[in-house]
Design an enzyme around this catalytic site. Structure first.
Site, short mmCIF file in Angstrom:
data_model
loop_
_atom_site.label_atom_id
_atom_site.label_comp_id
_atom_site.label_asym_id
_atom_site.label_seq_id
_atom_site.Cartn_x
_atom_site.Cartn_y
_atom_site.Cartn_z
N ALA A 1 0.92 -1.16 0.03
CA ALA A 1 -0.15 0.03 -0.15
C ALA A 1 0.83 1.13 -0.06
CB ALA A 1 -1.01 0.03 1.21
N GLU B 1 -2.01 -13.03 -4.75
CA GLU B 1 -3.07 -12.59 -5.44
C GLU B 1 -3.55 -11.34 -5.60
OE1 GLU B 1 -3.30 -14.27 -2.21
OE2 GLU B 1 -3.19 -16.57 -3.09
N TYR C 1 3.14 -5.49 -10.75
CA TYR C 1 3.98 -7.04 -10.47
C TYR C 1 4.50 -7.55 -11.64
CZ TYR C 1 0.76 -6.52 -6.25
OH TYR C 1 0.30 -6.23 -5.09
N ASN D 1 -7.63 -5.04 -10.63
CA ASN D 1 -6.72 -3.76 -10.35
C ASN D 1 -5.55 -3.95 -11.55
OD1 ASN D 1 -4.90 -2.36 -8.89
ND2 ASN D 1 -5.34 -3.25 -7.07
#
Length: 160
Positions: free
Chosen positions: A74, A107, A119, A112
């Site tokens: 985050a 996951e 990633y 998103n």
């Protein structure tokens, strides 16, 4: 401004919850973070900035045998686009190397796109789908992984 990374403790819970509320539409509840901060295999690493009260980012990971699981990363919306997510992902990679993990798994919500792009940029590949994984809206989870690379070492001088 330089970021400082440090491992979170229970004393960090209020700031962590405040960050979570700013960073996500569906924040984790306090109990989830309390559990993370007490589990022996869980680590939460905070990013802080001198003069800013609450943390501005975090990465939450589990170290279980030869695997590391990324639970969450985050960044406070006010601190995005400054390389902080990459710094947190590098910390994940470093910890994975330090514990000699073989792979990292995660996951991510199908919708998103920005997280999936981050990633993929870091070398993660899709290995599966978990249908209806997220209980709040039934969204699928994309399962991703990458092999942990050992620390880079300088070439050996052959004496030539």
């Amino acid at each position: 401004m330089p970021f400082t990374l440090r491992r979170a403790t229970l004393d960090d819970l209020p700031g962590l919850l405040a960050l979570e509320g700013r960073a996500f539409d569906r924040p984790w509840p306090a109990g989830a973070f309390e559990q993370e901060l007490c589990l022996p295999h869980a680590e939460v690493w905070l990013a802080t900035v001198e003069g800013v009260g609450d943390p501005v980012g975090y990465v939450d990971l589990w170290i279980v045998g030869p695997e590391v699981s990324l639970l969450n990363v985050a960044v406070d919306p006010a601190w995005r686009r400054r390389g902080l997510a990459l710094l947190l992902m590098r910390r994940l990679d470093e910890r994975s190397q330090e514990v000699e993990a073989e792979a990292i798994f995660l996951e991510v919500r199908r919708g998103n796109a920005s997280a999936r792009a981050l990633y993929e940029q870091q070398g993660y590949e899709q290995i599966g789908i978990r249908k209806g994984y997220y209980s709040d809206n039934g969204e699928d989870a994309i399962v991703m992984s990458k092999t942990v690379q050992g620390p880079s070492t300088p070439p050996v001088d052959s004496g030539r």
